[in-house]
Design a protein around this motif. Structure first.
Motif, PDB file in Angstrom:
ATOM      1  N   ILE A  90     101.783   8.500  28.408  1.00  0.00           N
ATOM      2  CA  ILE A  90     102.361   9.701  27.802  1.00  0.00           C
ATOM      3  C   ILE A  90     101.704   9.954  26.445  1.00  0.00           C
ATOM      4  N   THR A  91     101.462   8.891  25.701  1.00  0.00           N
ATOM      5  CA  THR A  91     100.933   9.025  24.343  1.00  0.00           C
ATOM      6  C   THR A  91      99.538   9.640  24.326  1.00  0.00           C
ATOM      7  N   ILE A  92      98.663   9.228  25.218  1.00  0.00           N
ATOM      8  CA  ILE A  92      97.293   9.760  25.213  1.00  0.00           C
ATOM      9  C   ILE A  92      97.276  11.275  25.418  1.00  0.00           C
ATOM     10  N   PRO A  93      97.894  11.822  26.491  1.00  0.00           N
ATOM     11  CA  PRO A  93      97.855  13.287  26.607  1.00  0.00           C
ATOM     12  C   PRO A  93      98.604  13.991  25.475  1.00  0.00           C
ATOM     13  N   ALA A  94      99.660  13.373  24.941  1.00  0.00           N
ATOM     14  CA  ALA A  94     100.398  13.983  23.830  1.00  0.00           C
ATOM     15  C   ALA A  94      99.502  14.094  22.597  1.00  0.00           C
ATOM     16  N   VAL A  95      98.767  13.042  22.296  1.00  0.00           N
ATOM     17  CA  VAL A  95      97.861  13.065  21.148  1.00  0.00           C
ATOM     18  C   VAL A  95      96.736  14.077  21.388  1.00  0.00           C
ATOM     19  N   LEU A  96      96.213  14.122  22.600  1.00  0.00           N
ATOM     20  CA  LEU A  96      95.153  15.091  22.916  1.00  0.00           C
ATOM     21  C   LEU A  96      95.651  16.525  22.744  1.00  0.00           C
ATOM     22  N   LEU A  97      96.882  16.786  23.169  1.00  0.00           N
ATOM     23  CA  LEU A  97      97.447  18.134  23.024  1.00  0.00           C
ATOM     24  C   LEU A  97      97.635  18.489  21.548  1.00  0.00           C
ATOM     25  N   MET A  98      98.089  17.536  20.743  1.00  0.00           N
ATOM     26  CA  MET A  98      98.248  17.809  19.309  1.00  0.00           C
ATOM     27  C   MET A  98      96.888  17.999  18.639  1.00  0.00           C
ATOM     28  N   PHE A  99      95.920  17.189  19.038  1.00  0.00           N
ATOM     29  CA  PHE A  99      94.556  17.326  18.516  1.00  0.00           C
ATOM     30  C   PHE A  99      94.033  18.731  18.778  1.00  0.00           C
ATOM     31  N   ARG A 100      94.223  19.201  19.989  1.00  0.00           N
ATOM     32  CA  ARG A 100      93.743  20.531  20.363  1.00  0.00           C
ATOM     33  C   ARG A 100      94.409  21.608  19.522  1.00  0.00           C
ATOM     34  N   GLU A 101      95.717  21.493  19.317  1.00  0.00           N
ATOM     35  CA  GLU A 101      96.435  22.511  18.555  1.00  0.00           C
ATOM     36  C   GLU A 101      95.921  22.592  17.122  1.00  0.00           C
ATOM     37  N   ILE A 102      95.677  21.439  16.516  1.00  0.00           N
ATOM     38  CA  ILE A 102      95.165  21.425  15.140  1.00  0.00           C
ATOM     39  C   ILE A 102      93.752  21.998  15.106  1.00  0.00           C
ATOM     40  N   TYR A 103      92.922  21.593  16.058  1.00  0.00           N
ATOM     41  CA  TYR A 103      91.538  22.076  16.115  1.00  0.00           C
ATOM     42  C   TYR A 103      91.483  23.596  16.298  1.00  0.00           C
ATOM     43  N   ILE A 104      92.249  24.106  17.257  1.00  0.00           N
ATOM     44  CA  ILE A 104      92.225  25.548  17.538  1.00  0.00           C
ATOM     45  C   ILE A 104      92.805  26.332  16.361  1.00  0.00           C
ATOM     46  N   SER A 105      93.847  25.818  15.735  1.00  0.00           N
ATOM     47  CA  SER A 105      94.407  26.500  14.560  1.00  0.00           C
ATOM     48  C   SER A 105      93.361  26.602  13.458  1.00  0.00           C
ATOM     49  N   ALA A 106      92.664  25.507  13.212  1.00  0.00           N
ATOM     50  CA  ALA A 106      91.621  25.512  12.183  1.00  0.00           C
ATOM     51  C   ALA A 106      90.479  26.446  12.567  1.00  0.00           C
ATOM     52  N   LEU A 107      90.080  26.419  13.830  1.00  0.00           N
ATOM     53  CA  LEU A 107      89.005  27.298  14.302  1.00  0.00           C
ATOM     54  C   LEU A 107      89.399  28.766  14.156  1.00  0.00           C
ATOM     55  N   ARG A 108      90.621  29.098  14.535  1.00  0.00           N
ATOM     56  CA  ARG A 108      91.082  30.491  14.410  1.00  0.00           C
ATOM     57  C   ARG A 108      91.146  30.914  12.945  1.00  0.00           C
ATOM     58  N   GLU A 109      91.609  30.036  12.091  1.00  0.00           N
ATOM     59  CA  GLU A 109      91.666  30.342  10.662  1.00  0.00           C
ATOM     60  C   GLU A 109      90.262  30.599  10.125  1.00  0.00           C
ATOM     61  N   TRP A 110      89.336  29.741  10.472  1.00  0.00           N
ATOM     62  CA  TRP A 110      87.961  29.881   9.998  1.00  0.00           C
ATOM     63  C   TRP A 110      87.326  31.167  10.529  1.00  0.00           C
ATOM     64  N   MET A 111      87.538  31.442  11.819  1.00  0.00           N
ATOM     65  CA  MET A 111      86.968  32.656  12.412  1.00  0.00           C
ATOM     66  C   MET A 111      87.604  33.902  11.800  1.00  0.00           C
ATOM     67  N   SER A 112      88.867  33.813  11.443  1.00  0.00           N
ATOM     68  CA  SER A 112      89.538  34.926  10.781  1.00  0.00           C
ATOM     69  C   SER A 112      88.900  35.199   9.425  1.00  0.00           C
ATOM     70  N   GLN A 113      88.557  34.149   8.711  1.00  0.00           N
ATOM     71  CA  GLN A 113      87.883  34.310   7.421  1.00  0.00           C
ATOM     72  C   GLN A 113      86.504  34.940   7.585  1.00  0.00           C
ATOM     73  N   GLN A 114      85.910  34.744   8.761  1.00  0.00           N
ATOM     74  CA  GLN A 114      84.607  35.343   9.045  1.00  0.00           C
ATOM     75  C   GLN A 114      84.761  36.785   9.560  1.00  0.00           C
ATOM     76  N   LYS A 116      86.081  37.506  12.477  1.00  0.00           N
ATOM     77  CA  LYS A 116      85.779  37.473  13.909  1.00  0.00           C
ATOM     78  C   LYS A 116      86.902  36.815  14.707  1.00  0.00           C
ATOM     79  N   GLN A 117      88.135  37.036  14.298  1.00  0.00           N
ATOM     80  CA  GLN A 117      89.276  36.437  14.972  1.00  0.00           C
ATOM     81  C   GLN A 117      89.415  36.867  16.421  1.00  0.00           C
ATOM     82  N   ASP A 118      88.868  38.044  16.776  1.00  0.00           N
ATOM     83  CA  ASP A 118      88.965  38.511  18.159  1.00  0.00           C
ATOM     84  C   ASP A 118      88.206  37.607  19.124  1.00  0.00           C
ATOM     85  N   LEU A 119      87.218  36.884  18.635  1.00  0.00           N
ATOM     86  CA  LEU A 119      86.448  35.984  19.498  1.00  0.00           C
ATOM     87  C   LEU A 119      87.273  34.787  19.968  1.00  0.00           C
ATOM     88  N   VAL A 120      88.308  34.437  19.223  1.00  0.00           N
ATOM     89  CA  VAL A 120      89.109  33.259  19.565  1.00  0.00           C
ATOM     90  C   VAL A 120      90.589  33.606  19.778  1.00  0.00           C
TER      91      VAL A 120
END
Length: 187
Positions: A90-114, A116-120
């Motif tokens: 349970i822990t491995i997929p839970a950590v992977l899901l949290m990792f993804r959420e943090i990564y995508i949030s950061a990516l969307r924030e960065w793309m928004s600053q560029q 280009k938020q529509d790309l993500v």
């Protein structure tokens, strides 16, 4: 700012500590009650989005708070299931899901600053991941295998859906990264 959809979103945020406290109560049905609160919060996510579009009440505050509310309650649920099951499976997929959420949030924030938020923006894979993740969490939180004498295998289904959500999570992360790759390379 205080539109009906925003009020519903704020209620969802306020439900997070209620959800956690109820889940840990010393009741026979505490986990099922917690799962119900989580389910209710998941439904309010759909309701507030629908109402925002239907009533033409989309706001910058709502656009900010809605995904934050989603991530907070999902993170709480992932932590609760890792505590309850205390299993690497349970822990491995839970950590992977949290990792993804943090990564995508950061990516969307960065793309928004560029600018280009529509790309993500959210795509079908991301929505499918969210649906699988929510159903998995409801099943795993509830710990129900039998309901009123009828086998329902909610936990077993929850395990499968959690792994399916983790796979979709990485697939959607790949899609979003690919969409932003030109801009990421420039940086």
């Amino acid at each position: 700012m205080w539109t009906i959809p925003n009020i519903i979103t704020v209620i969802r945020v306020l439900l997070i500590p209620v959800f956690v406290v109820v889940y840990f109560l010393d009741w026979k049905w505490a986990h099922q009650a917690g799962a119900f609160i989580f389910w209710f919060a998941a439904i309010t996510d759909w309701v507030d989005g629908y109402l925002a579009r239907k009533l033409n009440q989309t706001t910058a505050f709502g656009a900010f708070l809605d995904p934050v509310a989603d991530k907070l309650i999902v993170a709480a649920a992932l932590i609760l299931i890792t505590h309850t099951y205390a299993s690497i499976w349970i822990t491995i997929p839970a950590v992977l899901l949290m990792f993804r959420e943090i990564y995508i949030s950061a990516l969307r924030e960065w793309m928004s600053q560029q600018g280009k938020q529509d790309l993500v923006k959210v795509n079908f894979t991301g929505k499918a991941k969210t649906m699988a993740q929510m159903l998995a969490l409801i099943g795993l939180l509830s710990e129900l295998e039998v309901f009123m004498g009828i086998p329902i295998y909610w936990v077993s289904l929850g395990y499968g859906l959690l792994y399916f959500a983790a796979i979709l999570s990485f697939w959607s992360m790949y899609e979003y990264t690919l969409a932003a790759w030109k801009d990421l390379k420039k940086a």
